[in-house]
Write a protein that holds these residues in place. Structure first.
Motif, PDB file in Angstrom:
ATOM      1  N   PRO B 102      -5.181  -0.577  24.419  1.00 43.94           N
ATOM      2  CA  PRO B 102      -5.569   0.546  23.547  1.00 43.94           C
ATOM      3  C   PRO B 102      -4.445   1.041  22.657  1.00 43.94           C
ATOM      4  CG  PRO B 102      -5.392   1.240  25.839  1.00 43.94           C
ATOM      5  CD  PRO B 102      -5.267  -0.243  25.829  1.00 43.94           C
ATOM      6  N   MET B 103      -3.197   0.708  22.981  1.00 44.15           N
ATOM      7  CA  MET B 103      -2.072   1.212  22.205  1.00 44.15           C
ATOM      8  C   MET B 103      -1.702   0.300  21.031  1.00 44.15           C
ATOM      9  SD  MET B 103      -1.372   4.014  23.589  1.00 44.15           S
ATOM     10  CE  MET B 103       0.227   4.453  22.914  1.00 44.15           C
ATOM     11  N   LEU B 104      -2.215  -0.910  21.017  1.00 40.98           N
ATOM     12  CA  LEU B 104      -1.827  -1.844  19.965  1.00 40.98           C
ATOM     13  C   LEU B 104      -2.943  -1.994  18.948  1.00 40.98           C
ATOM     14  CD1 LEU B 104      -0.151  -4.736  21.989  1.00 40.98           C
ATOM     15  CD2 LEU B 104       0.915  -2.748  20.941  1.00 40.98           C
ATOM     16  N   SER B 121       5.100 -17.915   9.458  1.00 41.24           N
ATOM     17  CA  SER B 121       5.894 -16.719   9.214  1.00 41.24           C
ATOM     18  C   SER B 121       5.021 -15.473   9.337  1.00 41.24           C
ATOM     19  CB  SER B 121       6.464 -16.777   7.792  1.00 41.24           C
ATOM     20  OG  SER B 121       5.395 -16.655   6.875  1.00 41.24           O
ATOM     21  N   ALA B 122       5.671 -14.308   9.266  1.00 46.24           N
ATOM     22  CA  ALA B 122       4.943 -13.053   9.415  1.00 46.24           C
ATOM     23  C   ALA B 122       3.829 -12.934   8.379  1.00 46.24           C
ATOM     24  CB  ALA B 122       5.902 -11.879   9.299  1.00 46.24           C
ATOM     25  N   ALA B 123       4.135 -13.291   7.137  1.00 42.35           N
ATOM     26  CA  ALA B 123       3.136 -13.170   6.065  1.00 42.35           C
ATOM     27  C   ALA B 123       1.986 -14.142   6.298  1.00 42.35           C
ATOM     28  CB  ALA B 123       3.792 -13.431   4.718  1.00 42.35           C
ATOM     29  N   GLU B 124       2.341 -15.358   6.711  1.00 42.56           N
ATOM     30  CA  GLU B 124       1.294 -16.353   6.967  1.00 42.56           C
ATOM     31  C   GLU B 124       0.389 -15.903   8.115  1.00 42.56           C
ATOM     32  OE1 GLU B 124       4.078 -20.114   5.711  1.00 42.56           O
ATOM     33  OE2 GLU B 124       3.368 -19.963   7.767  1.00 42.56           O
ATOM     34  N   ARG B 125       1.034 -15.319   9.139  1.00 40.07           N
ATOM     35  CA  ARG B 125       0.248 -14.855  10.297  1.00 40.07           C
ATOM     36  C   ARG B 125      -0.716 -13.759   9.875  1.00 40.07           C
ATOM     37  NH1 ARG B 125       5.289 -15.026  13.179  1.00 40.07           N
ATOM     38  NH2 ARG B 125       5.400 -12.774  13.150  1.00 40.07           N
ATOM     39  N   ARG B 126      -0.235 -12.918   8.957  1.00 42.20           N
ATOM     40  CA  ARG B 126      -1.087 -11.829   8.500  1.00 42.20           C
ATOM     41  C   ARG B 126      -2.313 -12.357   7.769  1.00 42.20           C
ATOM     42  NH1 ARG B 126      -0.905  -6.667   8.504  1.00 42.20           N
ATOM     43  NH2 ARG B 126      -2.213  -5.664   6.944  1.00 42.20           N
ATOM     44  N   THR B 127      -2.070 -13.320   6.905  1.00 34.81           N
ATOM     45  CA  THR B 127      -3.190 -13.924   6.177  1.00 34.81           C
ATOM     46  C   THR B 127      -4.158 -14.563   7.162  1.00 34.81           C
ATOM     47  OG1 THR B 127      -1.442 -14.579   4.672  1.00 34.81           O
ATOM     48  CG2 THR B 127      -3.668 -15.315   4.136  1.00 34.81           C
ATOM     49  N   ARG B 128      -3.585 -15.267   8.132  1.00 37.16           N
ATOM     50  CA  ARG B 128      -4.415 -15.959   9.124  1.00 37.16           C
ATOM     51  C   ARG B 128      -5.245 -14.949   9.930  1.00 37.16           C
ATOM     52  NH1 ARG B 128      -7.570 -19.276  10.494  1.00 37.16           N
ATOM     53  NH2 ARG B 128      -7.566 -20.202  12.545  1.00 37.16           N
ATOM     54  N   ALA B 129      -4.599 -13.814  10.285  1.00 41.05           N
ATOM     55  CA  ALA B 129      -5.314 -12.789  11.056  1.00 41.05           C
ATOM     56  C   ALA B 129      -6.514 -12.268  10.269  1.00 41.05           C
ATOM     57  CB  ALA B 129      -4.369 -11.645  11.408  1.00 41.05           C
ATOM     58  N   LEU B 145      -7.342  -4.458  10.654  1.00 37.59           N
ATOM     59  CA  LEU B 145      -6.089  -4.957  11.232  1.00 37.59           C
ATOM     60  C   LEU B 145      -5.168  -3.805  11.620  1.00 37.59           C
ATOM     61  CD1 LEU B 145      -5.068  -8.042   9.077  1.00 37.59           C
ATOM     62  CD2 LEU B 145      -5.757  -8.003  11.466  1.00 37.59           C
ATOM     63  N   ARG B 146      -5.256  -2.715  10.858  1.00 44.07           N
ATOM     64  CA  ARG B 146      -4.350  -1.599  11.120  1.00 44.07           C
ATOM     65  C   ARG B 146      -4.870  -0.664  12.201  1.00 44.07           C
ATOM     66  NH1 ARG B 146      -4.311  -1.726   5.519  1.00 44.07           N
ATOM     67  NH2 ARG B 146      -5.755   0.015   5.441  1.00 44.07           N
ATOM     68  N   ARG B 148      -6.696   0.652  15.845  1.00 39.89           N
ATOM     69  CA  ARG B 148      -6.615   0.338  17.273  1.00 39.89           C
ATOM     70  C   ARG B 148      -8.013   0.164  17.849  1.00 39.89           C
ATOM     71  NH1 ARG B 148      -2.519   4.634  19.449  1.00 39.89           N
ATOM     72  NH2 ARG B 148      -2.078   5.286  17.347  1.00 39.89           N
ATOM     73  N   PRO B 149      -8.092  -0.485  19.029  1.00 45.19           N
ATOM     74  CA  PRO B 149      -9.408  -0.889  19.553  1.00 45.19           C
ATOM     75  C   PRO B 149     -10.445   0.227  19.653  1.00 45.19           C
ATOM     76  CG  PRO B 149      -7.669  -1.912  20.823  1.00 45.19           C
ATOM     77  CD  PRO B 149      -6.993  -0.983  19.861  1.00 45.19           C
ATOM     78  N   HIS B 150     -10.021   1.480  19.893  1.00 44.42           N
ATOM     79  CA  HIS B 150     -11.032   2.512  20.126  1.00 44.42           C
ATOM     80  C   HIS B 150     -11.877   2.784  18.893  1.00 44.42           C
ATOM     81  CE1 HIS B 150      -7.885   5.032  18.307  1.00 44.42           C
ATOM     82  NE2 HIS B 150      -8.891   5.785  17.917  1.00 44.42           N
ATOM     83  N   ARG B 151     -11.397   2.378  17.712  1.00 41.94           N
ATOM     84  CA  ARG B 151     -12.182   2.606  16.496  1.00 41.94           C
ATOM     85  C   ARG B 151     -13.326   1.616  16.358  1.00 41.94           C
ATOM     86  NH1 ARG B 151      -9.331   5.849  12.767  1.00 41.94           N
ATOM     87  NH2 ARG B 151     -11.198   5.660  11.486  1.00 41.94           N
ATOM     88  N   LEU B 152     -13.290   0.571  17.167  1.00 37.75           N
ATOM     89  CA  LEU B 152     -14.297  -0.479  17.049  1.00 37.75           C
ATOM     90  C   LEU B 152     -15.409  -0.281  18.064  1.00 37.75           C
ATOM     91  CD1 LEU B 152     -11.974  -1.666  15.431  1.00 37.75           C
ATOM     92  CD2 LEU B 152     -12.426  -3.867  16.488  1.00 37.75           C
TER      93      LEU B 152
END
Lengths: 283, 602
Positions: B102-104, B121-129, B145-146, B148-152
């Motif tokens: 819940p914290m991430l 890389s970080a940017a590539e991972r972001r695109t992939r996510a 992406l920004r 946390r799980p409780h919003r879903l």
């Protein structure tokens, strides 16, 4: 159509003594408990009898040596343990009873809850030793004051532990089910909720015993507890500290006894807590 | 099967001295969805854990092998195992709430999974996510992406779990009861996603479930497990339509279906006054920040003596709130309850308490773990004035017999009983006071299918024998249909449709009832029962848009989301009105969406 209930093999109850730590702690507590209970028989000498052999080190005649008035330290420590256990057990037992009573009343009536919690807030706001000073100021020094101080500092904690257990269960299905089938509020409270809430209390009582020993030590150490010549672990320790440079071995007896008691009760309480949680998750 | 990516050969697993899995064989090919079906204790989850070498310390693989592309996973080192778990084999669990931290943020979760498997890389991972979230059908992935799980919502969380499992592009995806915690209308979407994953990514999907409907809707092949053994294995059509093994046959027969003839229910008295009248019942809770949550909104209905009224709804529909208000467990905010014309509040006379009893959903939580069964059953008797000890003991014996238990068990504690047996005890306790109205709140939802069928039979039998009036609450329309005379459909606290069980399930008037029916899992794999347009947009999240319009407007398949000319659904709230004799619906366009698949059989 009769369905025969098949017994699920009862899970082996995971005991308190599963860990070696817990077994050692229980051993320490039992040994010290016996030592305190039979202090009169075990002591080689009268703990108050003064001799001319002042501040001697450990020897065959005096296993722990003698103090500044030539009294046998082993006898004094044994009697000190007895005093600590008496005030501890008495204080914690009364605290537990008061705690349960207050918790049950709090769970039954919201008004009682408000009053009890505010009173306990005040009591808990004071560090226990400050509270003890206040008690001594009113009641004077001695074993009764120590016991009262233990009760005042531990009863709120006991109450909160039991109350939390009662409230946590109050909206569980089985409690609602009992209420809906017409079972009265007192019976729901005492038969359905209290037995489970007492698990946590047992743990708290053992932990409170260690606090009680600590409190006696503290009060007697600062001179508002058991007064010399009566021995208690606290006042023996206090005397020994004055002669720390002259006779360092003086401090060993009372220090070891206090440490062993506090540690023994704390570790045992931890083990009980773990066992209660394991048992609770199965139940 | 040489092209299989994962092969399980004669697998045996023991827990202590108990054999949990005994000689299980199966294989999955890329792009295939394989179902493993079994009731609790069948060993189906142990197989999945063994495939990841994640069995708990007490469990051991004592025979056979799990081969991934021909390599025995037992031979892998710790490092290789790390690549296996979440790398070659992905895993999706039942409960999406407890599987996410819940914290991430969702982005952190995905980033972690990608980084662990060395994905760029970080940017590539972001695109992939972002791509992954798009893949699993989460709208507005950049924003999600920004968060946390409780919003879903529950369904979205499960989609995120699937995205996480897919992060490392696994060859095999294990899904252990992925839809069990979800509502039917939400589950449909998640299952469709799993199917799409298999098809588009060529992943081999192993779907573990107790629900035959899930298998029928999703899988190509199925393995039926029972007490650690495979009893039947084959193509879904063969196994589910022409089951060979008696166990499979029994299991299929036990599944409540919407397309079977309705059982004849007797005993309803039409002439007399209603036994229970609910009028304008509302319940609101105040949230932590002062906002109000309406869980029950102006619900009115009545139950006649001898009738069983089924109440259907998804989570957050207010069905349990209604049940507990009638039972007297909590007070309603507005509206009135009448029982035989007498006002019902939470403070009730002993007579009213006696007359209305509740059977709880969870037979584990509703019995005191330390109380002997006999004592638990005696309590209501004592409370209702049966003073004589002997008389009480006799009545306990009678009650246990009544629910099909051996009276000898009265000295035992709840832990010694199975779920089905405990539910029988729960029913016995409710019957102890000889109630007139029995409220059953999801009485079979936590039970295995075969046990479920027996408890339902018991309830119907008791109803007939004791002349009970029942309020039967469930999320499962097929279950409710079997036992009820009439059905009330609730959606986010409002009554949507009310009518006779047969007519309502055969020719639903309200579009929500239609979607519920089309989402209901059927054990028939040949039925093409899910036209795309009936898949709901979004899902109920317990916080419906309050206001003037219809509470279902935003998800309705014939509502303003789909058709521009239907602004009225947002502007004016439809009243519950009688469209046919005895059939009520709260919809401006009642009856316009039909579902011809199921023949009326009542």
């Amino acid at each position: 159509m009769t369905v025969v209930a098949v017994a699920v093999p009862a899970q082996r109850r995971t005991g308190v003594l599963r860990s070696a730590r817990a077994r050692v702690a229980l051993g320490v507590v039992v040994v010290l408990g016996l030592a305190g209970a039979f202090a009169g028989l075990l002591s080689p000498e009268d703990p108050r009898a003064q001799t001319a052999r002042l501040l001697t080190g450990p020897s065959g005649a005096h296993w722990l040596g003698t103090d500044e008035l030539g009294r046998d330290l082993l006898s004094r420590v044994l009697h000190g343990i007895q005093v600590d256990l008496v005030v501890g057990v008495a204080g914690v037992a009364v605290a537990g009873l008061l705690g349960v009573l207050a918790a049950v009343l709090s769970a039954r009536w919201a008004a009682a809850d408000v009053v009890a919690q505010r009173v306990f807030d005040v009591l808990l706001a004071f560090p226990s030793l400050i509270l003890a000073v206040a008690v001594a100021a009113v009641l004077g020094t001695g074993m009764v004051s120590i016991t009262v101080a233990i009760v005042l500092s531990q009863a709120p904690i006991c109450c909160r532990v039991v109350r939390a257990g009662l409230l946590a269960q109050r909206d569980r299905d089985y409690a609602v089910a009992a209420r809906l089938s017409g079972v009265g509020p007192w019976r729901v409270l005492l038969r359905h909720l209290l037995p489970t809430a007492l698990d946590a209390l047992v743990v708290q009582l053992v932990l409170s015993l260690s606090t009680a020993v600590f409190l006696e030590g503290g009060m007697s150490f600062v001179g508002i507890g058991v007064r010399p010549p009566d021995p208690s672990l606290g006042n023996i320790l206090q005397e020994s500290v004055q002669y720390l440079t002259v006779r360092p071995s003086f401090v060993v007896g009372p220090l070891v006894a206090i440490t062993a008691l506090v540690l023994g009760f704390t570790v045992l309480g931890d083990a009980l807590n773990n066992a209660a949680r394991r048992g609770g998750s199965q139940a | 099967m040489s092209d299989a990516v994962l092969e399980v050969r004669d697998l045996r697993i023991e827990f202590g001295a108990r054999t949990a899995v005994d000689g299980v064989d199966f294989a999955v090919r890329p792009g295939e969805v394989l179902g493993i079906i079994g009731e609790s204790g069948s060993g189906k989850s142990s197989v999945a854990l063994a495939a990841l070498r994640m069995l708990p310390a007490t469990g051991r693989v004592t025979g056979g092998a799990v081969l991934l592309r021909g390599t025995d996973i037992a031979a892998l080192s710790e490092n290789e195992l790390r690549d296996l778990r979440g790398g070659e084999i992905g895993l999706v669990f039942q409960d999406p709430m407890s599987s996410l931290n819940p914290m991430l943020s969702i982005g952190r979760h995905l980033d972690e999974a990608l980084r662990a498997h060395g994905k760029g890389s970080a940017a590539e991972r972001r695109t992939r996510a972002t791509e992954l979230l798009e893949l699993v059908g989460i709208p507005d992935p950049e924003r999600r992406l920004r968060e946390r799980p409780h919003r879903l919502s529950g369904g979205q969380r499960q989609r995120v779990m699937i995205a996480l499992a897919l992060a490392a592009e696994p060859a095999v995806l294990f899904a252990d009861e992925p839809t069990t915690a979800l509502d039917a209308t939400t589950a449909v979407g998640v299952l469709a996603l799993l199917k799409r994953v298999a098809r588009e990514l060529d992943t081999a999907v192993v779907l573990i479930t107790h629900d035959i409907g899930v298998v029928a809707a999703t899988c190509e092949r199925v393995v039926v497990m029972r007490t650690g053994r495979v009893v039947e294995h084959g193509a879904v059509e063969d196994v589910l339509l022409r089951p060979q093994h008696p166990y499979t046959q029994g299991l299929l027969a036990a599944v409540p279906r919407l397309d079977t003839p309705l059982p004849k229910l007797s005993g309803m008295d039409r002439s007399t006054e209603p036994l229970l009248e609910v009028s304008g019942l509302s319940k609101t809770y105040r949230g932590r920040h002062g906002q109000r949550f309406t869980v029950l909104d102006d619900v009115s209905l009545s139950v006649r003596p001898g009738e069983t009224l089924g109440i259907v709804g998804e989570s957050g529909s207010g069905k349990s709130t209604l049940a507990r208000a009638v039972a007297g467990a909590h007070a309603a905010t507005a509206g009135a309850l009448r029982f035989r014309g007498e006002e019902l509040t939470t403070k009730r006379s002993a007579e009213l308490r006696r007359a209305i009893q509740l059977v709880f959903q969870d037979p584990y939580a509703s019995l005191h773990p330390r109380m002997r069964i006999g004592t638990a059953l005696e309590e209501p008797l004592r409370a209702h004035g049966l003073r004589d000890r002997r008389a009480r003991a006799d009545r306990v014996v009678e009650l246990l017999r009544e629910v099909g238990l051996d009276p000898e068990v009265s000295r035992r504690r709840p832990a010694e009983f199975s779920g089905g047996q405990r539910q029988r005890i729960g029913i016995a306790r409710a019957l102890a006071t000889e109630p007139d109205l029995l409220i059953c709140d999801e009485p079979v939802s936590s039970l295995d299918v075969s046990v479920q069928a027996r408890i339902l039979d018991l309830l119907v039998e008791l109803r007939e024998r004791l002349g009970l009036t029942m309020l039967f609450i469930s999320h499962d329309l097929a279950v409710v249909r079997q036992v009820s005379h009439r059905i009330a459909v609730l959606y986010s606290g409002s009554l949507m449709e009310l009518g006779p069980a047969g007519a309502l399930t055969a020719r639903p008037l309200h579009p929500y009832t239609v979607t519920l029916l089309s989402a209901a899992p059927s054990p028939d794999p040949s039925a093409d029962r899910r036209p795309e347009e009936l898949l709901l947009r979004g899902e109920a999240n317990g916080q419906p848009a309050r206001g003037t319009g219809c509470p279902f407007a935003n998800r309705c398949p014939i509502g303003p989301v789909v058709r521009d000319d239907r602004g009225i659904c947002r502007d004016r709230r439809p009243e519950l009105s009688e469209h046919e004799p005895g059939r009520f619906a709260a919809c401006h366009f009642a009856g316009s969406l039909t579902r011809p698949m199921i023949e009326e059989s009542a």
